[in-house]
Design a protein around this motif. Structure first.
Motif, PDB file in Angstrom:
ATOM      1  N   GLU A 130     -17.796  -6.809  16.447  1.00 31.53           N
ATOM      2  CA  GLU A 130     -18.005  -7.088  17.868  1.00 31.53           C
ATOM      3  C   GLU A 130     -17.758  -8.559  18.191  1.00 31.53           C
ATOM      4  OE1 GLU A 130     -21.657  -5.577  19.384  1.00 31.53           O
ATOM      5  OE2 GLU A 130     -21.284  -3.537  18.666  1.00 31.53           O
ATOM      6  N   TRP A 203      -7.638   5.854  22.067  1.00 36.26           N
ATOM      7  CA  TRP A 203      -8.341   6.130  20.811  1.00 36.26           C
ATOM      8  C   TRP A 203      -8.947   7.531  20.903  1.00 36.26           C
ATOM      9  CZ3 TRP A 203      -8.943   5.476  15.932  1.00 36.26           C
ATOM     10  CH2 TRP A 203     -10.127   5.858  15.280  1.00 36.26           C
ATOM     11  N   VAL A 251     -11.674  -1.599  23.196  1.00 37.99           N
ATOM     12  CA  VAL A 251     -11.090  -0.373  22.650  1.00 37.99           C
ATOM     13  C   VAL A 251     -10.531  -0.621  21.246  1.00 37.99           C
ATOM     14  CG1 VAL A 251      -9.275   1.362  22.967  1.00 37.99           C
ATOM     15  CG2 VAL A 251     -10.683   0.648  24.902  1.00 37.99           C
ATOM     16  N   ILE A 254     -13.594  -0.462  19.096  1.00 37.91           N
ATOM     17  CA  ILE A 254     -14.054   0.922  18.977  1.00 37.91           C
ATOM     18  C   ILE A 254     -13.237   1.655  17.917  1.00 37.91           C
ATOM     19  CG2 ILE A 254     -14.068   3.131  20.204  1.00 37.91           C
ATOM     20  CD1 ILE A 254     -14.846   1.437  22.739  1.00 37.91           C
ATOM     21  N   LEU A 259     -15.443   4.860  15.914  1.00 39.17           N
ATOM     22  CA  LEU A 259     -16.472   5.574  16.666  1.00 39.17           C
ATOM     23  C   LEU A 259     -15.960   6.954  17.066  1.00 39.17           C
ATOM     24  CD1 LEU A 259     -17.956   2.796  18.999  1.00 39.17           C
ATOM     25  CD2 LEU A 259     -18.681   3.505  16.708  1.00 39.17           C
ATOM     26  N   ILE A 441     -18.271  -1.562  24.175  1.00 34.63           N
ATOM     27  CA  ILE A 441     -18.359  -0.959  22.842  1.00 34.63           C
ATOM     28  C   ILE A 441     -19.666  -0.169  22.708  1.00 34.63           C
ATOM     29  CG2 ILE A 441     -18.485  -1.419  20.373  1.00 34.63           C
ATOM     30  CD1 ILE A 441     -16.902  -4.040  20.958  1.00 34.63           C
ATOM     31  N   ALA A 444     -19.624   3.051  24.819  1.00 38.09           N
ATOM     32  CA  ALA A 444     -18.869   4.109  24.170  1.00 38.09           C
ATOM     33  C   ALA A 444     -19.683   4.735  23.040  1.00 38.09           C
ATOM     34  CB  ALA A 444     -17.551   3.575  23.642  1.00 38.09           C
ATOM     35  N   ASP A 445     -20.415   3.909  22.329  1.00 35.07           N
ATOM     36  CA  ASP A 445     -21.204   4.392  21.192  1.00 35.07           C
ATOM     37  C   ASP A 445     -22.415   5.189  21.662  1.00 35.07           C
ATOM     38  OD1 ASP A 445     -21.530   4.699  18.501  1.00 35.07           O
ATOM     39  OD2 ASP A 445     -22.657   2.845  18.223  1.00 35.07           O
TER      40      ASP A 445
END
Length: 446
Positions: A130, A203, A251, A254, A259, A441, A444-445
């Motif tokens: 990150e 992704w 992205v 990620i 992920l 990030i 998205a997680d």
């Protein structure tokens, strides 16, 4: 017993003395790690994540200063068992960030830091990825605009993305944009000899589940166009693509973390310049999909390029959630200052998820209202929409963008304030901050 290393030891104490975030040289007691030289750096820290980030950043800055004066460049850091390894590593990795274009020989800096003691490896790995994404977003935004045009930005992002297995990356040129009807991007970029681009990253980390689409403003320099900006502060407009940088960097991270989510990034890139081919106040722009906008201020260009990308996402990508990020309005900078991002959201659940994601990674968001009594202000009698009505600019900008989201769950993140910093604070350094990268990030997680 770990093997001894010929490196100086940095001891971190979870205590109030020395004062939090302040260093002192002190004898290092027997830590049980290995034999060390007789002195080291000791830090006092509190217990919050912010304090651990702050102390990590302060530590690396102090060690950089010592290295520049002829000291060591490789260190071991002994952290206590109750350390917040994630936050501490973020501070270490980002606190010494610097961006400088120079012909001088660079000063010595810290080359590596090894954490010893009871450290959670997965927390450290996550923080390193990150932090790398945040630094990449900073690099893109800090790059001077005589180098950074839309084509350069697209090439830099694609180079980074194509180094990650499974991450698809493509950039569309001005001919493709014209054929597809990206009227907002083409209007904004029409005043520059350096044509616009659309960056598209994909992704597919999962076969099912929600599809997140992140859209980031990629204005590589903003003069304001015909509605030209004042000279004071215009040099900062090299960072007007900070939202696009955050989206692309997030992205890529990620994908690096593998992920199990489906995420797409769209970054419409253009330069907003003054020339005989620049778009004008009073023009009517036709966006992707056919909706039209009456231009009232060419310095409100960000919403025009975002509108095209949002409409394209809705029509072609089957998104379940839309999030756009932009240095969009000076009004939000005035409202919330330089350390808090403005959050507009169409659902309470998405607003809560963004806020929680930011809190976990050290980025603060304040939810702003989508006021119903202002909704008609963005409707035009000459076109479908009016670009920049009078009134609270941050809110009306969000209300304008909402027309291109097809009533999907959508969040608009206005980072006009925190995308740039004037001084050091916590893990932030002067210049571009990479703000919103880590929030995306974490979102998205979630």
């Amino acid at each position: 017993m770990r093997q001894p290393f010929p490196t100086p030891l940095v001891a971190v104490e979870a205590a109030a003395a020395p004062r939090r975030g302040v260093t002192r040289v002190t004898p290092v007691e027997d830590t049980g790690v290995a034999e060390r030289r007789a002195d080291g750096w000791v830090y006092g820290v509190g217990t919050s994540a912010a304090e651990w980030r702050r102390v990590g950043a302060a530590l690396v800055r102090a060690l950089d200063e010592a290295a520049a004066a002829g000291g060591d460049t490789t260190f071991d850091v002994d952290v206590p068992v109750d350390a917040d390894a994630y936050s501490f590593t973020l501070g270490l990795a980002l606190g010494g960030y610097r961006f400088k274009v120079t012909g001088a020989e660079p000063a010595k800096r810290v080359k590596s830091v090894r954490l010893v003691g009871a450290v959670a490896d997965e927390q450290v790995r996550r923080a390193v990825v990150e932090a790398g994404a945040t630094a990449f977003a900073r690099d893109l935004a800090n790059a001077p605009s005589n180098v950074k045009d839309p084509a350069w930005l697209a090439a830099a992002v694609l180079k980074a993305a194509r180094a990650v297995p499974g991450l698809d990356a493509v950039a569309r040129d001005e001919k493709w944009l014209a054929a597809e009807g990206f009227g907002g991007v083409l209007a904004v970029g029409g005043g520059s000899v350096r044509p616009p681009r659309l960056i598209h990253l994909t992704w597919n980390g999962a076969q099912d589940g929600p599809h997140l689409v992140f859209v980031g403003k990629g204005i590589t320099f903003d003069t304001g166009g015909i509605s030209i900006k004042p000279a004071d502060g215009m040099h900062l407009m090299r960072t007007d693509m900070a939202g696009g940088a955050a989206v692309a960097a997030a992205v890529i991270a990620i994908a690096r973390l593998s992920l199990p989510v489906r995420v797409t990034a769209l970054v419409p890139c253009a330069e907003n310049h003054v020339s005989g081919s620049a778009y004008r106040p009073g023009d009517v722009v036709r966006h992707y999909g056919g909706r039209t906008t009456e231009v009232t201020n060419t310095d409100a260009e960000g919403r025009l390029v975002l509108a095209d990308a949002l409409a394209y996402a809705v029509a072609n990508l089957a998104p379940d959630v839309l999030v756009d990020v932009a240095t969009l309005t000076g009004a939000m900078k005035v409202s919330l200052g330089l350390r808090t991002g403005g959050l507009f959201a169409s659902t309470d659940d998405l607003a809560a998820r963004v806020t929680e994601a930011g809190a976990g990674v050290g980025e603060t968001w304040w939810r702003m209202p989508l006021l119903a009594d202002l909704a008609d202000d963005v409707v035009s009698d000459k076109a479908d929409l009016r670009q920049c009505p009078p009134g609270p600019g941050g809110i009306t900008a969000a209300l304008f963008l909402r027309h291109f989201t097809a009533d999907l769950p959508w969040a608009h993140l206005d980072v006009a304030g925190p995308a740039r910093a004037e001084k050091h604070y916590d893990e932030v350094t002067p210049g571009a901050t990479g703000y919103a990268t880590r929030t995306l990030i974490a979102l998205a997680d979630s």
